[in-house]
Motif scaffolding. Structure first.
Motif: not given
Length: 198
Positions: A3-6, A59, A12, A67, A125, A63
């Motif tokens: 799963d994509e880490k958020r 960040s 954030k 971004p 997302s 992750t």
């Protein structure tokens, strides 16, 4: 497939707004650390550059990706902040919001021209919208970025440096939040419902 880490929403927010808050504090209280009143903006700019790089590093460490919007903004902070410090000219850091917002505006419009609403890539997302919804939302955000760029130009060219720093911290963010909230009817109208949802 993993799963994509958020990032947690609060972290954030801290990573995105923290460098800006430190920029404000550096400008407001730089004289307490030995900087002359007319040089506080340079102390604040140095702090802003370091804090931005650290925030991007944290960040990425958490992750394993960066971004797009904070990365582009961070690059411009480093380049224009670096020019501000190297040339001892505060004009460059004041131009940063104009350049970043204009760039985002043109990129979003360019995506629409080529029938690729790029905002969907950045935000999909968070929202699931139909094609018309993404087009409308992208156009609105592009125009908003242009408006922010114009507003920054007006403020930095007509007001004091202290006023501009306060506006950058306490003006742009509330305007952006208000604009985002104002898009709620569009989001609700064009939201793609999952099976079983009313």
């Amino acid at each position: 497939m993993t799963d994509e880490k958020r990032l947690p929403p609060l972290l954030k927010l801290v990573l995105e707004l923290g460098p800006l808050a430190l920029f404000f504090l550096g400008n407001a209280y730089g004289d307490r650390f030995g900087f002359a009143e007319d040089h506080r903006i340079f102390a604040a700019t140095g702090i802003f550059i370091v804090a931005t790089v650290i925030a991007l590093g944290i960040s990425y460490a958490l992750t394993r990706k960066l971004p797009i919007m904070p990365l582009v903004s961070g690059i411009v902070v480093v380049v224009f902040g670096g020019l501000t410090l190297f040339l001892q000219d505060e004009t460059f850091i004041k131009l940063k919001p104009t350049i970043v917002n204009t760039m985002f505006g043109f990129v979003l419009l360019g995506g629409l021209y080529f029938r690729k609403p790029l905002l969907q890539i950045v935000l999909d997302s968070m929202f699931e919208l139909d094609e018309a919804g993404w087009r409308k939302l992208t156009l609105r955000w592009a125009l908003f970025f242009f408006a922010l760029a114009a507003l920054n130009e007006i403020v930095w060219r007509t007001q004091t440096t202290d006023f501009w720093v306060s506006f950058k911290v306490f003006g742009i963010m509330p305007l952006t939040i208000a604009f985002a909230l104002a898009q709620t009817p569009l989001l609700l109208k064009h939201e793609i419902k999952k099976p079983g949802e009313v």
